[in-house]
Write an enzyme that holds these catalytic residues in place. Structure first.
Site, PDB file in Angstrom:
ATOM      1  N   ASN A  93     -10.469   0.126   0.399  1.00 24.44           N
ATOM      2  CA  ASN A  93      -8.382  -0.247  -0.008  1.00 24.44           C
ATOM      3  C   ASN A  93      -7.986  -0.800  -1.052  1.00 24.44           C
ATOM      4  O   ASN A  93      -8.343  -1.655  -0.945  1.00 24.44           O
ATOM      5  CB  ASN A  93      -7.910  -1.264   2.132  1.00 24.44           C
ATOM      6  CG  ASN A  93      -7.092  -1.049   1.575  1.00 24.44           C
ATOM      7  OD1 ASN A  93      -6.399  -0.540   0.755  1.00 24.44           O
ATOM      8  ND2 ASN A  93      -5.855  -1.080   2.972  1.00 24.44           N
ATOM      9  N   CYS A 138       0.858  -0.870  -0.222  1.00 23.54           N
ATOM     10  CA  CYS A 138       0.015   0.080   0.024  1.00 23.54           C
ATOM     11  C   CYS A 138       1.309   1.478   0.024  1.00 23.54           C
ATOM     12  O   CYS A 138      -0.429   2.353  -0.003  1.00 23.54           O
ATOM     13  CB  CYS A 138      -0.953   0.244   1.314  1.00 23.54           C
ATOM     14  SG  CYS A 138      -1.952  -1.440   1.394  1.00 23.54           S
ATOM     15  N   HIS A 166      -3.047   6.606   2.438  1.00 19.32           N
ATOM     16  CA  HIS A 166      -3.475   5.539   1.651  1.00 19.32           C
ATOM     17  C   HIS A 166      -5.084   4.786   2.759  1.00 19.32           C
ATOM     18  O   HIS A 166      -5.405   5.496   3.221  1.00 19.32           O
ATOM     19  CB  HIS A 166      -2.775   4.276   2.019  1.00 19.32           C
ATOM     20  CG  HIS A 166      -3.200   3.266   1.784  1.00 19.32           C
ATOM     21  ND1 HIS A 166      -3.644   2.714   0.832  1.00 19.32           N
ATOM     22  CD2 HIS A 166      -3.392   2.149   3.036  1.00 19.32           C
ATOM     23  CE1 HIS A 166      -3.982   1.428   0.776  1.00 19.32           C
ATOM     24  NE2 HIS A 166      -3.620   1.097   1.637  1.00 19.32           N
TER      25      HIS A 166
HETATM   26  N1  ACO Z   1     -17.211  -8.100  11.023  1.00 21.99           N
HETATM   27  C1  ACO Z   1     -17.655  -8.276  12.329  1.00 21.99           C
HETATM   28  N2  ACO Z   1     -16.923  -8.926  13.037  1.00 21.99           N
HETATM   29  C2  ACO Z   1     -15.973  -8.938  13.084  1.00 21.99           C
HETATM   30  C3  ACO Z   1     -15.280  -8.757  11.519  1.00 21.99           C
HETATM   31  C4  ACO Z   1     -16.788  -8.195  10.332  1.00 21.99           C
HETATM   32  N3  ACO Z   1     -16.398  -7.876   9.747  1.00 21.99           N
HETATM   33  N4  ACO Z   1     -14.344  -8.215  11.733  1.00 21.99           N
HETATM   34  C5  ACO Z   1     -13.794  -9.055  12.997  1.00 21.99           C
HETATM   35  N5  ACO Z   1     -14.910  -8.940  13.774  1.00 21.99           N
HETATM   36  C6  ACO Z   1     -14.953  -9.099  14.515  1.00 21.99           C
HETATM   37  C7  ACO Z   1     -13.708  -9.576  15.520  1.00 21.99           C
HETATM   38  O1  ACO Z   1     -14.279 -11.180  15.261  1.00 21.99           O
HETATM   39  C8  ACO Z   1     -13.898  -9.068  17.447  1.00 21.99           C
HETATM   40  O2  ACO Z   1     -15.019  -9.935  17.803  1.00 21.99           O
HETATM   41  P1  ACO Z   1     -14.426 -10.749  19.673  1.00 21.99           P
HETATM   42  O3  ACO Z   1     -14.195  -9.710  20.365  1.00 21.99           O
HETATM   43  O4  ACO Z   1     -15.493 -12.051  19.553  1.00 21.99           O
HETATM   44  O5  ACO Z   1     -13.563 -11.874  18.992  1.00 21.99           O
HETATM   45  C9  ACO Z   1     -14.257  -8.010  17.211  1.00 21.99           C
HETATM   46  O6  ACO Z   1     -15.108  -8.292  15.931  1.00 21.99           O
HETATM   47  C10 ACO Z   1     -13.117  -7.107  17.587  1.00 21.99           C
HETATM   48  O7  ACO Z   1     -12.274  -7.426  16.548  1.00 21.99           O
HETATM   49  P2  ACO Z   1     -11.119  -6.310  16.210  1.00 21.99           P
HETATM   50  O8  ACO Z   1     -10.949  -6.545  15.095  1.00 21.99           O
HETATM   51  O9  ACO Z   1     -10.529  -5.731  17.605  1.00 21.99           O
HETATM   52  O10 ACO Z   1     -12.020  -4.857  15.547  1.00 21.99           O
HETATM   53  P3  ACO Z   1     -10.928  -3.453  15.043  1.00 21.99           P
HETATM   54  O11 ACO Z   1     -12.211  -2.675  15.693  1.00 21.99           O
HETATM   55  O12 ACO Z   1      -9.858  -3.229  15.274  1.00 21.99           O
HETATM   56  O13 ACO Z   1     -10.883  -3.339  13.372  1.00 21.99           O
HETATM   57  C11 ACO Z   1     -10.215  -3.781  11.578  1.00 21.99           C
HETATM   58  C12 ACO Z   1     -10.725  -4.868  12.568  1.00 21.99           C
HETATM   59  C13 ACO Z   1     -11.226  -2.598  10.854  1.00 21.99           C
HETATM   60  C14 ACO Z   1      -9.588  -4.894  10.890  1.00 21.99           C
HETATM   61  C15 ACO Z   1      -9.065  -2.923  12.761  1.00 21.99           C
HETATM   62  O14 ACO Z   1      -7.850  -3.385  13.299  1.00 21.99           O
HETATM   63  C16 ACO Z   1      -8.060  -2.195  10.831  1.00 21.99           C
HETATM   64  O15 ACO Z   1      -8.494  -0.859  10.200  1.00 21.99           O
HETATM   65  N6  ACO Z   1      -7.050  -1.739  11.278  1.00 21.99           N
HETATM   66  C17 ACO Z   1      -6.996  -1.369  10.144  1.00 21.99           C
HETATM   67  C18 ACO Z   1      -6.252  -2.567   9.586  1.00 21.99           C
HETATM   68  C19 ACO Z   1      -5.793  -1.914   7.720  1.00 21.99           C
HETATM   69  O16 ACO Z   1      -6.007  -0.815   7.159  1.00 21.99           O
HETATM   70  N7  ACO Z   1      -4.626  -2.962   6.947  1.00 21.99           N
HETATM   71  C20 ACO Z   1      -4.349  -3.316   5.747  1.00 21.99           C
HETATM   72  C21 ACO Z   1      -2.816  -1.764   5.434  1.00 21.99           C
HETATM   73  S1  ACO Z   1      -2.426  -1.619   4.269  1.00 21.99           S
HETATM   74  C22 ACO Z   1      -1.864  -3.120   2.800  1.00 21.99           C
HETATM   75  O17 ACO Z   1      -0.780  -3.023   2.827  1.00 21.99           O
HETATM   76  C23 ACO Z   1      -2.854  -4.059   2.402  1.00 21.99           C
END
Ligand code: ACO
Length: 333
Positions: free
Chosen positions: A287, A116, A257
């Site tokens: 993304n 990214c 990004h």
């Molecule tokens: N729908 C419903 N529930 C979900 C989903 C979903 N799509 N995904 C995860 N959950 C649940 C999890 O299982 C967890 O449940 P639990 O507490 O019962 O275990 C709960 O939601 C919370 O999960 P978290 O992982 O703590 O959620 P968080 O608030 O951290 O959000 C996210 C997750 C959106 C992925 C966030 O961490 C994020 O945006 N991180 C950055 C990711 C990113 O930008 N990556 C790309 C980088 S660029 C590249 O190089 C490709």
């Protein structure tokens, strides 16, 4: 003394996205998720997905064609085509396929991989060729088709990504519009985000073992990546601004990004940049990896929001880990 015509002007932009849209409601028929969860945690409402016939080269060439036209060039004027991608049609490289599609017969073409961060890394790489006086007209494309590599049964990742392409043309200019940059990598955190090759041992002869396999779908530690982005991106932006001898207040647009609206908001808050200066289109596309910055830039340029001379600080971050920022003035030669 600076050579005449070795400054950088960014004179054209273009973009292309697949026609197929997958909404959050559609996604919730595939995995256990909801529109409410995805919007509140990411800001994403829908994403575009490439059908099998929409290759990376097709998307990249469409975006490139628009950027060349906006810059007032012909494909044969290009000296270099840089394709930033992590999802090539061909592991040997896809840039040459784009060159052929465009008919850019004079251009040398190669791929650059930095996930990214690919667009920002590509921008700085392209700039070096111009600053060295080697090339005058460069097409930089950021394009990715991550839908090919997403695990569509993993709700933690599949809700985030979409497909697309964006492009800019960089030209040699008497005045340098690339005002500052900073690039960083940290391979010790590589395991946070992977699209890794998985070899299977295969014995050719008794003492000759090779590893032939395939790439495995994307794995990600979302919280780690989130923390990394919110910590490192403001810092790298501040460094790029320092090199440009500019303060945050002197920037017209923050162009990050497009990973997650919460990351955009947190970075803007840390830098004290007001929301009206933050470019965001991730609600529509998710993304799109290397495509996200030029895709968002092109939309704003075509809507007339970003105007010639506007000062933009762009920052990419992602797998590697890699991150970087570049400060530039849009559109003027
Ligand atoms: N729908 C419903 N529930 C979900 C989903 C979903 N799509 N995904 C995860 N959950 C649940 C999890 O299982 C967890 O449940 P639990 O507490 O019962 O275990 C709960 O939601 C919370 O999960 P978290 O992982 O703590 O959620 P968080 O608030 O951290 O959000 C996210 C997750 C959106 C992925 C966030 O961490 C994020 O945006 N991180 C950055 C990711 C990113 O930008 N990556 C790309 C980088 S660029 C590249 O190089 C490709």
């Amino acid at each position: 003394m600076k050579q005449i015509g070795t400054g950088i002007a960014i004179t054209g932009s273009g973009s292309a996205t697949p026609a197929t849209t997958l909404t959050n409601d559609g996604l919730s028929q595939i995995v256990d998720t909801s529109d409410e969860w995805i919007v509140s945690r990411t800001g994403i409402c829908q994403r575009r997905l490439a059908v099998p016939a929409e290759s990376l080269a097709v998307l990249a060439a469409s975006a490139g064609r628009e950027a060349i036209a906006m810059a007032g060039l012909e494909p044969s004027d290009l000296d270099l085509i840089l394709l930033a991608t992590s999802t090539p049609d061909d592991l040997f490289g896809t840039a040459c396929l784009v060159q052929a599609r465009l008919g850019a017969i004079q251009a040398v073409a190669f791929d650059l991989t930095a996930a990214c961060s690919g667009f920002v890394f590509g921008l700085v790489t392209a700039a070096q060729f111009i600053r060295a006086g080697t090339y005058r007209n460069i097409l930089l494309i950021g394009a990715d088709v991550l839908s090919r590599w997403v695990d569509w049964s993993d709700r933690r990742t599949c809700v985030l990504f979409g497909d697309g392409a964006g492009a800019v043309v960089l030209q040699a200019s008497d005045r340098d519009r690339l005002l500052g940059f900073e690039l960083r990598s940290d391979g010790t955190q590589n395991s946070c985000l992977n699209l890794a090759y998985q070899p299977q041992s295969q014995s050719l002869l008794e003492d000759t073992l090779i590893g032939q396999g395939t790439f495995q779908p994307i794995t990600m530690n979302g919280q780690e990546v989130y923390r990394f982005a919110v910590r490192q991106v403001p810092e790298v932006i501040e460094k790029a601004l320092f090199r440009a001898n500019l303060s945050v207040e002197q920037v017209d647009w923050l162009l990050l990004h497009q990973a997650n609206q919460r990351i955009l908001d947190a970075v803007a808050t840390r830098l004290k940049i007001p929301p009206e200066k933050v470019i965001s289109n991730l609600a529509k596309y998710g993304n799109t990896s290397a495509a996200s910055i030029p895709l968002a830039l092109d939309e704003e340029v075509r809507q007339g929001t970003v105007k010639p001379g506007d000062r933009i600080v762009a920052s990419g971050f992602g797998a590697g880990l890699t991150w970087g920022a570049a400060v530039f003035e849009w559109g003027l030669k």
